[in-house]
Design a protein around this motif. Structure first.
Motif, PDB file in Angstrom:
ATOM      1  N   GLY A 141      22.361  31.108  54.641  1.00 53.42           N
ATOM      2  CA  GLY A 141      21.822  31.705  55.857  1.00 53.42           C
ATOM      3  C   GLY A 141      22.790  31.572  57.009  1.00 53.42           C
ATOM      4  N   ARG A 142      22.252  31.464  58.210  1.00 52.04           N
ATOM      5  CA  ARG A 142      23.069  31.458  59.422  1.00 52.04           C
ATOM      6  C   ARG A 142      23.533  30.046  59.763  1.00 52.04           C
ATOM      7  NH1 ARG A 142      20.482  35.456  63.817  1.00 52.04           N
ATOM      8  NH2 ARG A 142      22.611  35.223  64.591  1.00 52.04           N
ATOM      9  N   THR A 143      24.346  29.488  58.855  1.00 51.94           N
ATOM     10  CA  THR A 143      24.875  28.160  59.103  1.00 51.94           C
ATOM     11  C   THR A 143      26.016  28.231  60.111  1.00 51.94           C
ATOM     12  OG1 THR A 143      26.394  28.328  57.252  1.00 51.94           O
ATOM     13  CG2 THR A 143      24.240  27.381  56.798  1.00 51.94           C
ATOM     14  N   SER A 144      26.261  27.145  60.789  1.00 47.71           N
ATOM     15  CA  SER A 144      27.339  27.058  61.757  1.00 47.71           C
ATOM     16  C   SER A 144      28.287  25.949  61.347  1.00 47.71           C
ATOM     17  CB  SER A 144      26.779  26.765  63.149  1.00 47.71           C
ATOM     18  OG  SER A 144      26.088  25.539  63.145  1.00 47.71           O
ATOM     19  N   GLY A 145      29.470  25.952  61.888  1.00 50.66           N
ATOM     20  CA  GLY A 145      30.431  24.903  61.606  1.00 50.66           C
ATOM     21  C   GLY A 145      30.157  23.671  62.443  1.00 50.66           C
ATOM     22  N   ASN A 146      30.970  22.649  62.199  1.00 51.63           N
ATOM     23  CA  ASN A 146      30.874  21.396  62.961  1.00 51.63           C
ATOM     24  C   ASN A 146      29.480  20.786  62.901  1.00 51.63           C
ATOM     25  OD1 ASN A 146      33.588  21.505  63.831  1.00 51.63           O
ATOM     26  ND2 ASN A 146      33.010  22.984  65.385  1.00 51.63           N
ATOM     27  N   ASN A 147      28.810  20.960  61.776  1.00 47.35           N
ATOM     28  CA  ASN A 147      27.501  20.326  61.631  1.00 47.35           C
ATOM     29  C   ASN A 147      27.614  19.086  60.755  1.00 47.35           C
ATOM     30  OD1 ASN A 147      27.105  21.032  58.745  1.00 47.35           O
ATOM     31  ND2 ASN A 147      26.939  23.120  59.516  1.00 47.35           N
ATOM     32  N   PHE A 148      26.574  18.308  60.755  1.00 50.26           N
ATOM     33  CA  PHE A 148      26.446  17.167  59.861  1.00 50.26           C
ATOM     34  C   PHE A 148      25.363  17.492  58.843  1.00 50.26           C
ATOM     35  CE2 PHE A 148      28.933  13.786  61.895  1.00 50.26           C
ATOM     36  CZ  PHE A 148      29.159  14.344  63.135  1.00 50.26           C
ATOM     37  N   MET A 149      25.499  16.924  57.680  1.00 50.08           N
ATOM     38  CA  MET A 149      24.436  17.003  56.683  1.00 50.08           C
ATOM     39  C   MET A 149      24.042  15.587  56.274  1.00 50.08           C
ATOM     40  SD  MET A 149      25.543  20.247  54.294  1.00 50.08           S
ATOM     41  CE  MET A 149      23.911  20.435  53.550  1.00 50.08           C
ATOM     42  N   GLY A 150      22.803  15.441  55.906  1.00 46.63           N
ATOM     43  CA  GLY A 150      22.329  14.106  55.577  1.00 46.63           C
ATOM     44  C   GLY A 150      21.264  14.118  54.503  1.00 46.63           C
ATOM     45  N   TRP A 151      21.065  12.959  53.901  1.00 48.74           N
ATOM     46  CA  TRP A 151      19.996  12.737  52.932  1.00 48.74           C
ATOM     47  C   TRP A 151      19.005  11.736  53.518  1.00 48.74           C
ATOM     48  CZ3 TRP A 151      19.402  15.668  48.741  1.00 48.74           C
ATOM     49  CH2 TRP A 151      20.515  16.337  48.216  1.00 48.74           C
ATOM     50  N   PHE A 152      17.763  12.082  53.387  1.00 51.27           N
ATOM     51  CA  PHE A 152      16.669  11.192  53.763  1.00 51.27           C
ATOM     52  C   PHE A 152      15.734  11.089  52.574  1.00 51.27           C
ATOM     53  CE2 PHE A 152      17.036  10.686  58.440  1.00 51.27           C
ATOM     54  CZ  PHE A 152      18.121  11.527  58.662  1.00 51.27           C
ATOM     55  N   ARG A 153      14.878  10.095  52.573  1.00 50.44           N
ATOM     56  CA  ARG A 153      13.910   9.963  51.493  1.00 50.44           C
ATOM     57  C   ARG A 153      12.583   9.476  52.032  1.00 50.44           C
ATOM     58  NH1 ARG A 153      16.750   4.855  48.277  1.00 50.44           N
ATOM     59  NH2 ARG A 153      16.306   3.239  49.849  1.00 50.44           N
ATOM     60  N   GLN A 154      11.533   9.831  51.310  1.00 47.70           N
ATOM     61  CA  GLN A 154      10.190   9.443  51.715  1.00 47.70           C
ATOM     62  C   GLN A 154       9.405   9.029  50.497  1.00 47.70           C
ATOM     63  OE1 GLN A 154       8.127  12.390  54.057  1.00 47.70           O
ATOM     64  NE2 GLN A 154       6.724  10.857  54.879  1.00 47.70           N
ATOM     65  N   ALA A 155       9.008   7.765  50.475  1.00 45.13           N
ATOM     66  CA  ALA A 155       8.175   7.235  49.412  1.00 45.13           C
ATOM     67  C   ALA A 155       6.710   7.405  49.804  1.00 45.13           C
ATOM     68  CB  ALA A 155       8.496   5.766  49.169  1.00 45.13           C
ATOM     69  N   PRO A 156       5.791   7.409  48.826  1.00 50.24           N
ATOM     70  CA  PRO A 156       4.372   7.572  49.147  1.00 50.24           C
ATOM     71  C   PRO A 156       3.885   6.530  50.144  1.00 50.24           C
ATOM     72  CG  PRO A 156       4.730   7.793  46.792  1.00 50.24           C
ATOM     73  CD  PRO A 156       6.040   7.344  47.372  1.00 50.24           C
ATOM     74  N   GLY A 157       3.221   6.991  51.171  1.00 51.53           N
ATOM     75  CA  GLY A 157       2.670   6.093  52.174  1.00 51.53           C
ATOM     76  C   GLY A 157       3.666   5.550  53.171  1.00 51.53           C
ATOM     77  N   TYR A 171      13.550  13.015  47.930  1.00 49.87           N
ATOM     78  CA  TYR A 171      14.794  13.046  48.689  1.00 49.87           C
ATOM     79  C   TYR A 171      14.952  14.414  49.352  1.00 49.87           C
ATOM     80  CZ  TYR A 171      16.310   8.569  46.882  1.00 49.87           C
ATOM     81  OH  TYR A 171      16.412   7.220  46.608  1.00 49.87           O
ATOM     82  N   TYR A 172      15.209  14.381  50.650  1.00 46.13           N
ATOM     83  CA  TYR A 172      15.352  15.583  51.446  1.00 46.13           C
ATOM     84  C   TYR A 172      16.767  15.718  51.990  1.00 46.13           C
ATOM     85  CZ  TYR A 172      10.235  15.593  51.589  1.00 46.13           C
ATOM     86  OH  TYR A 172       8.898  15.608  51.255  1.00 46.13           O
ATOM     87  N   CYS A 173      17.226  16.950  51.997  1.00 52.37           N
ATOM     88  CA  CYS A 173      18.509  17.288  52.580  1.00 52.37           C
ATOM     89  C   CYS A 173      18.271  17.852  53.976  1.00 52.37           C
ATOM     90  CB  CYS A 173      19.169  18.342  51.684  1.00 52.37           C
ATOM     91  SG  CYS A 173      20.525  19.253  52.384  1.00 52.37           S
ATOM     92  N   GLY A 174      19.078  17.427  54.932  1.00 48.87           N
ATOM     93  CA  GLY A 174      18.962  17.934  56.292  1.00 48.87           C
ATOM     94  C   GLY A 174      20.313  18.380  56.821  1.00 48.87           C
ATOM     95  N   GLN A 175      20.282  19.298  57.776  1.00 45.50           N
ATOM     96  CA  GLN A 175      21.507  19.767  58.407  1.00 45.50           C
ATOM     97  C   GLN A 175      21.288  19.876  59.908  1.00 45.50           C
ATOM     98  OE1 GLN A 175      23.327  23.994  58.309  1.00 45.50           O
ATOM     99  NE2 GLN A 175      24.438  22.915  56.698  1.00 45.50           N
ATOM    100  N   THR A 176      22.295  19.450  60.669  1.00 43.37           N
ATOM    101  CA  THR A 176      22.224  19.586  62.126  1.00 43.37           C
ATOM    102  C   THR A 176      22.767  20.941  62.542  1.00 43.37           C
ATOM    103  OG1 THR A 176      24.444  18.782  62.633  1.00 43.37           O
ATOM    104  CG2 THR A 176      22.741  17.117  62.260  1.00 43.37           C
ATOM    105  N   GLY A 177      22.629  21.239  63.818  1.00 41.70           N
ATOM    106  CA  GLY A 177      23.370  22.339  64.380  1.00 41.70           C
ATOM    107  C   GLY A 177      24.784  21.865  64.684  1.00 41.70           C
ATOM    108  N   PRO A 178      25.598  22.689  65.358  1.00 51.86           N
ATOM    109  CA  PRO A 178      26.946  22.238  65.706  1.00 51.86           C
ATOM    110  C   PRO A 178      26.885  21.068  66.679  1.00 51.86           C
ATOM    111  CG  PRO A 178      26.434  24.334  66.747  1.00 51.86           C
ATOM    112  CD  PRO A 178      25.332  24.066  65.786  1.00 51.86           C
ATOM    113  N   LEU A 179      27.654  20.036  66.386  1.00 53.82           N
ATOM    114  CA  LEU A 179      27.686  18.849  67.222  1.00 53.82           C
ATOM    115  C   LEU A 179      29.124  18.498  67.564  1.00 53.82           C
ATOM    116  CD1 LEU A 179      25.098  16.495  65.446  1.00 53.82           C
ATOM    117  CD2 LEU A 179      24.758  17.810  67.537  1.00 53.82           C
ATOM    118  N   ARG A 180      29.302  17.871  68.705  1.00 57.33           N
ATOM    119  CA  ARG A 180      30.610  17.324  69.041  1.00 57.33           C
ATOM    120  C   ARG A 180      30.928  16.191  68.078  1.00 57.33           C
ATOM    121  NH1 ARG A 180      30.086  16.709  75.641  1.00 57.33           N
ATOM    122  NH2 ARG A 180      29.835  18.938  76.115  1.00 57.33           N
TER     123      ARG A 180
END
Length: 127
Positions: free
Chosen positions: A26-42, A94-103
Motif C-alpha cells: 500500500g501507501r508505505t513511506s520511507g524512514n519508518n520503523f517496524m516492530g513486533w509486539f505480542r499479546q497473551a490471553p488476558g 504476534y503483531y507486526c506494526g509500522q510507523t509513519g516517517p520518523l526522524r
C-alpha cells in the motif's frame, strides 16, 4: 493506507524455533520503523523488538535478548523475527506494526507509536 500481513506462526515445542514474516504493502513511506509486539490471553500488548528503516538500529525487550533476531530487507517492506530457544511464556499472538516517517531516533517501543498493524499470527510453545 498501509497493509501489513504476518505469517509464520504455529505450534512448536519448547526449545524450538520459528521465523515470523511481515510484509507491508500500500501507501508505505520511507524512514519508518517496524516492530513486533505480542499479546497473551488476558494481558496487554507488549513490545518485543523493533528495527529502523535500513536496519542499522534494533531494540529488544529484555526477555527475548539473545534468543530473537529482528531483520528487514533492503527495500524496507519485509521484516522478519527469528525466534530461537522458544519458551512456553513466548506463547502469544504476534503483531507486526509500522510507523509513519520518523526522524532518526531509537526504535520506538510504545505501541502508540505504530499507527499501522497487521492482524496477528499465533505462536504457541508447548512445554
Amino acid at each position: 493506507q498501509v497493509q501489513l500481513l504476518e505469517s509464520g506462526g504455529g505450534l512448536v515445542q519448547a526449545g524450538g524455533s520459528l521465523r515470523l514474516s511481515c510484509t507491508a504493502s500500500g501507501r508505505t513511506s520511507g524512514n519508518n520503523f517496524m516492530g513486533w509486539f505480542r499479546q497473551a490471553p488476558g494481558k496487554e500488548r507488549e513490545f518485543v523488538a523493533s528495527i529502523s528503516w535500513i536496519g542499522d538500529h534494533t531494540a529488544y525487550t529484555d526477555s527475548v535478548k539473545g534468543r530473537f533476531i529482528i531483520s528487514r530487507n533492503g527495500a524496507g517492506n519485509t521484516m522478519w523475527l527469528q525466534m530461537n530457544s522458544l519458551k512456553p511464556e513466548d506463547t502469544a499472538v504476534y503483531y507486526c506494526g509500522q510507523t509513519g516517517p520518523l526522524r532518526p531516533t531509537a526504535p520506538p517501543r510504545r505501541a502508540s507509536s505504530y499507527p499501522y498493524w497487521g492482524q496477528g499470527t499465533q505462536v504457541t510453545v508447548s512445554s
